[in-house]
Design a protein around this motif. Structure first.
Motif, PDB file in Angstrom:
ATOM      1  N   SER A   1       0.810  -1.207   0.000  1.00 30.54           N
ATOM      2  CA  SER A   1       0.000   0.000   0.000  1.00 30.54           C
ATOM      3  C   SER A   1       0.847   1.262   0.000  1.00 30.54           C
ATOM      4  O   SER A   1       1.923   1.315   0.598  1.00 30.54           O
ATOM      5  N   ALA A   2       0.332   2.285  -0.679  1.00 30.18           N
ATOM      6  CA  ALA A   2       0.937   3.617  -0.630  1.00 30.18           C
ATOM      7  C   ALA A   2       0.464   4.331   0.631  1.00 30.18           C
ATOM      8  O   ALA A   2      -0.450   3.881   1.328  1.00 30.18           O
ATOM      9  N   LEU A   3       1.095   5.461   0.902  1.00 30.30           N
ATOM     10  CA  LEU A   3       0.680   6.266   2.055  1.00 30.30           C
ATOM     11  C   LEU A   3      -0.692   6.875   1.840  1.00 30.30           C
ATOM     12  O   LEU A   3      -1.432   7.129   2.799  1.00 30.30           O
ATOM     13  N   ASN A   4      -1.048   7.136   0.595  1.00 28.71           N
ATOM     14  CA  ASN A   4      -2.286   7.846   0.291  1.00 28.71           C
ATOM     15  C   ASN A   4      -3.253   6.951  -0.464  1.00 28.71           C
ATOM     16  O   ASN A   4      -2.889   5.898  -0.999  1.00 28.71           O
ATOM     17  N   THR A   5      -4.510   7.369  -0.506  1.00 28.27           N
ATOM     18  CA  THR A   5      -5.506   6.752  -1.364  1.00 28.27           C
ATOM     19  C   THR A   5      -5.333   7.333  -2.757  1.00 28.27           C
ATOM     20  O   THR A   5      -5.385   8.555  -2.944  1.00 28.27           O
ATOM     21  N   VAL A   6      -5.148   6.461  -3.739  1.00 29.29           N
ATOM     22  CA  VAL A   6      -4.735   6.914  -5.055  1.00 29.29           C
ATOM     23  C   VAL A   6      -5.927   6.882  -6.002  1.00 29.29           C
ATOM     24  O   VAL A   6      -6.561   5.847  -6.185  1.00 29.29           O
ATOM     25  N   ARG A   7      -6.206   8.035  -6.606  1.00 28.22           N
ATOM     26  CA  ARG A   7      -7.235   8.150  -7.637  1.00 28.22           C
ATOM     27  C   ARG A   7      -6.698   9.043  -8.750  1.00 28.22           C
ATOM     28  O   ARG A   7      -5.893   9.942  -8.516  1.00 28.22           O
ATOM     29  N   SER A   8      -7.200   8.778  -9.948  1.00 30.43           N
ATOM     30  CA  SER A   8      -6.771   9.613 -11.076  1.00 30.43           C
ATOM     31  C   SER A   8      -7.548  10.922 -11.067  1.00 30.43           C
ATOM     32  O   SER A   8      -8.752  10.949 -10.816  1.00 30.43           O
ATOM     33  N   LEU A   9      -6.830  12.007 -11.352  1.00 26.40           N
ATOM     34  CA  LEU A   9      -7.416  13.338 -11.336  1.00 26.40           C
ATOM     35  C   LEU A   9      -7.436  13.893 -12.755  1.00 26.40           C
ATOM     36  O   LEU A   9      -7.593  13.137 -13.705  1.00 26.40           O
TER      37      LEU A   9
END
Length: 841
Positions: free
Chosen positions: A597-605
């Protein structure tokens, strides 16, 4: 033809203000060939002392490459300085075939001839106020110094001896004159009173000291000297003491002029040693030697000399002299007075004086009136921030330039500089900062302020005495502040929150500062903000500290020194990429799943971009998903420190291709053919992909020939090629039409030979077919999409065949192509633009 000659300082014939040059290609004696001149001579010390020989009309001009038309000066100078209303220019001119002294306004108007007699009058100098003129004349048989009124009246001789007296220069207050003379057997610097009395020698040495000029405050004199066998600028006190070398050893430095504010000196030099003078500038303390116009061989036969500041200190007037070498003698053929705007790059040389026989410019102010300065009256009581305002008026015509502002704390305090040479007319001051001494409050303390001003002619008013212009007494109670921020940020943008409590008027606004522990310097982030939280955008692997101060509605402001400090560390690494649909259009709002897992929640912007943050390096697995799109196998072994962005392509939800991602681990659903059968290898996304092509193990085997052969199943040498490797699939056409039907795939060509190998994609129905040949030259994985023709859809074509075809001519070649993520279906747009309001969705 006649020429004029004068005896030089070292017994040589002086022929030019700034000598040396071969004859120009454009000047020629009638009936004879152009005569080339020798290299420039080295007697630079003789130049600029006398009026020189001139060839007015005997030579014929033939496309003279050095000729230059004098520019009109009407309106040429920057109007923002208004020089024409309060300054005068004085110069010598040969326009009447004799050297005479002229004056004019800065725009060339009001041109006035001040001398008119048979001898040469030159080297004029104008006093501050533009009322008196010094000049050199040989009207009594040798160069002597004379003085007259600015209108040419009141002529008086100041020196009377058999020696040569040159280059007189007024002291700033007009009471004294500095000049140089060889009256004691060597050229030295002398001074005298304005009426010629009290003549005294300031320098005593065996070298040549010449071309002196006063500093604007009258305390120093700059001059040129060849002490040490090179020409440099020197300075000394006005009484001749403390003689110090200013410029470094160089080929030549002379004819200095001090800027009106006393900070810089402009002069002529020969830094490149080509025998021709250019212009340079140096700080009064000897720092920052700067070439103003460095011409070298590009302006050969040309001197730039005798620079003179305008009274504002923005422009520099100078002489530009061009020469010709004719019948073994040097002559000047053009002499311009031009100027340079020091606030601009040297791109051209506008004319200051109209004509090409102009010499020795001096530029002086007619305004000697100091401006009047006042300050707005402060209220009896002030909060912790004091707003001080001032203004000035100048009646002499030059207009205001800048101010000096001072303050003192208490009636017995010492006046201290607050602002020096500022163009501001107001300042907001924190009272406790003015108090100093570690005090946390300024309550009950009185503050006094005063100002003085200078105009563009550098006339300076005096500070008022006593308690200055105005004063105020402070009443202050500062708010108490708090600030919070995450210790470990999960992305580069993280929230910082602050607040304050105030028992009085209530909090009005905040100032927030930040410092990066790499630089350790506090800088302003948000000023006078009413916000109580904001996102800070940091950089990877940085640690930031934040502090805040608050002010109440009366302007009482807390101190940064008492503010709590919070510390936030940003992620150490990031991985970026984009999410696209099968046509390469960006998808906004896709979820990107990262393992580990990354530190952040990843979404495309916007533009489909995403960024994942980490605190450690390694590799991760990525996949993306979005409603309305099909599943994408994970992209494994992606280095967190990858430089190139990661591209993820979501397949359509109605994908018609079976096992197009080859995740069954075999070629299920595909038909294979060709000499080199397709295999399954490591994929782009997921675990597997199909590989087509590669070397043959037996080059004499009977094989299925390519369609280009005249007959099938013919035995031939396999080395003849070409050899095919094909996978194909029969696909059921959908009943409902596809939306923007698209064929999409990812492929990577390995060791391909673009001239002999090909990779093609084909679709075929019962009676129609279409083939696309894809490029093989780019390295690495490529995504490509192709529009599906309408005839592959519907009842007229219940099925169509999709084929992937590799062809190679060399059976032993390792070349091949790896194919993955093959899909056929609709193309749903991942983002679109909506107007009113304009947003990206």
């Amino acid at each position: 033809m006649t020429k004029r000659s004068f005896q030089g300082l070292s017994g040589r014939l002086v022929l030019a203000l700034t000598m040396f040059a071969g004859v120009s290609a454009g000047w020629q004696v009638p009936g004879s060939a152009a005569q080339a001149g020798p290299p420039p001579p080295t007697d630079l010390e003789n130049r600029g002392l006398y009026p020189q020989a001139y060839i007015p009309g005997e030579l014929v001009r033939h496309e003279d490459q050095y000729a230059e038309e004098a520019l009109s000066t009407e309106g040429a100078l920057s109007t923002e300085w208004g020089l024409n209303t309060w300054s005068r220019v004085i110069f010598a001119s040969y326009r009447d075939n004799n050297y005479e002294v002229y004056s004019m306004n800065s725009d060339g108007s009001a041109l006035t001839r001040l001398t008119n007699q048979a001898s040469a009058d030159y080297q004029p100098d104008l006093n501050r106020g533009a009322t008196r003129v010094l000049f050199v004349s040989d009207r009594n048989g040798n160069p002597e110094i004379y003085v007259m009124n600015a209108d040419g009246s009141g002529l008086a001789r100041l020196t009377a001896n058999s020696a040569y007296d040159f280059m007189p220069s007024w002291s700033p207050d007009g009471s004294r004159i500095v000049f140089y003379s060889n009256r004691d057997g060597n050229y030295e610097i002398y001074v005298m009173n304005a009426n010629g009395s009290g003549q005294a020698r300031l320098t005593i040495n065996s070298s040549m000291d010449f071309s002196p000029a006063w500093s604007p405050d009258g305390s120093k004199i700059v001059f040129a000297s060849n002490r040490g066998n090179y020409y440099a600028l020197w300075t000394m006190n006005a009484d001749g003491s403390n003689q110090q070398q200013l410029t470094p050893a160089q080929n030549f430095a002379a004819f200095p002029d001090w800027s009106p504010d006393g900070s810089r000196i402009v002069f002529a030099n020969d830094l490149d040693g080509n025998g021709w003078m250019d212009l340079a500038r140096i700080d009064a303390n000897g720092a920052n030697l700067t070439q103003l116009g460095f011409y070298g061989s590009s302006d050969f036969h040309t001197d730039y000399s005798n620079p003179a500041w305008d009274p504002s200190g923005r422009y520099v007037a100078f002489m530009k002299i061009q020469y010709t070498y004719y019948q073994n003698e040097w002559y000047w053929v053009h002499a311009w007075v031009n100027y340079h705007d020091t606030q601009s790059v040297w791109l051209d040389e506008p004319g200051l004086v109209s004509g090409d026989r102009e010499w020795y410019p001096e530029w002086q102010t007619a305004d000697t009136t100091s401006p009047v300065v006042q300050m707005n009256t402060l209220p009896q009581w002030s909060p912790g921030i004091i707003t001080v305002q001032w203004s000035g008026a100048d009646t002499g015509g030059a207009d205001m330039l800048s101010y000096d502002v001072q303050y003192r704390v208490g009636t017995g305090g010492v006046w201290t500089d607050l602002l020096v040479n500022t163009t501001q007319t107001s300042v907001n001051l924190v009272a406790v900062d003015l108090v100093g001494g570690g005090l946390v409050t300024a309550d009950g303390i009185s503050f006094f302020f005063r100002a003085r001003g200078r105009d563009k002619a550098h006339n300076l008013s005096a500070y008022p005495g006593g308690n200055g212009h105005t004063s105020t007494t402070v009443d202050r109670t500062a708010p108490t502040v708090t600030i919070t921020a995450p210790t470990q940020a999960t992305s580069l943008a993280f929230p910082v929150t602050w607040s304050a409590s105030d028992t009085g008027a209530g909090v009005a606004s905040y100032d927030v500062q930040v410092r990066d522990l790499v630089t350790t310097t506090w800088t302003n982030w948000l000023l006078a903000t009413t916000q109580t939280s904001h996102f800070y955008n940091g950089e990877l692997d940085h640690t930031y500290q934040f502090r805040v101060c608050a002010r109440d509605r009366l302007g009482n402001q807390s101190d940064y020194a008492s503010s709590p400090i919070v510390t936030t560390t940003t992620p150490s690494f990031s991985l970026s990429g984009q999410v696209f649909n099968n046509r390469g259009n960006p998808i906004v709002g896709a979820s990107v799943f990262v393992t580990p897992s990354a530190l952040n929640t990843v979404r495309s912007l916007a533009q489909g971009r995403f960024t994942a943050f980490f605190n450690a390096i390694g590799t991760v697995t990525l996949t993306a998903a979005h409603p309305g799109y099909g599943p994408l196998p994970p992209l494994a072994n992606v280095p967190i420190t990858a430089v190139e962005p990661i591209h993820l392509y979501l397949p359509p939800a109605n994908d018609l291709v079976a096992n197009g991602q080859f995740e069954t681990g075999d070629l299920s659903g595909w038909l294979t053919s060709g000499m080199r059968l397709s295999t399954v290898v490591t994929g782009h996304t997921g675990t597997f992909a199909a590989r087509l092509g590669g070397p043959m193990s037996d080059t004499t085997t009977t094989v299925q020939l390519s369609p280009r052969d005249a007959a099938a199943n013919v035995v031939r040498n396999a080395k003849a090629g070409p050899w095919l490797s094909t996978v194909k699939q029969v696909i059921q056409s959908p009943i409902a039409p596809l939306v923007s039907g698209t064929l999409s795939l990812a492929y990577r060509a390995d060791s391909a030979q673009p001239l002999s190998d090909t990779f093609s994609v084909a679709v075929a129905a019962a009676s129609q077919s279409m083939t696309w040949t894809l490029p093989l030259t780019p390295a690495g994985w490529q995504h490509i999409w192709l529009p599906l023709p309408n005839w592959v859809i519907g009842a007229t074509a219940p099925t169509f065949t999709l084929s992937l075809i590799w062809s190679q001519d060399d059976p032993s070649s390792m070349a091949g192509v790896v194919v993955d993520e093959v899909s056929a279906g609709s193309s749903l747009r991942g983002m679109w633009i909506v107007y009113l309001p304009s947003v990206m969705r």
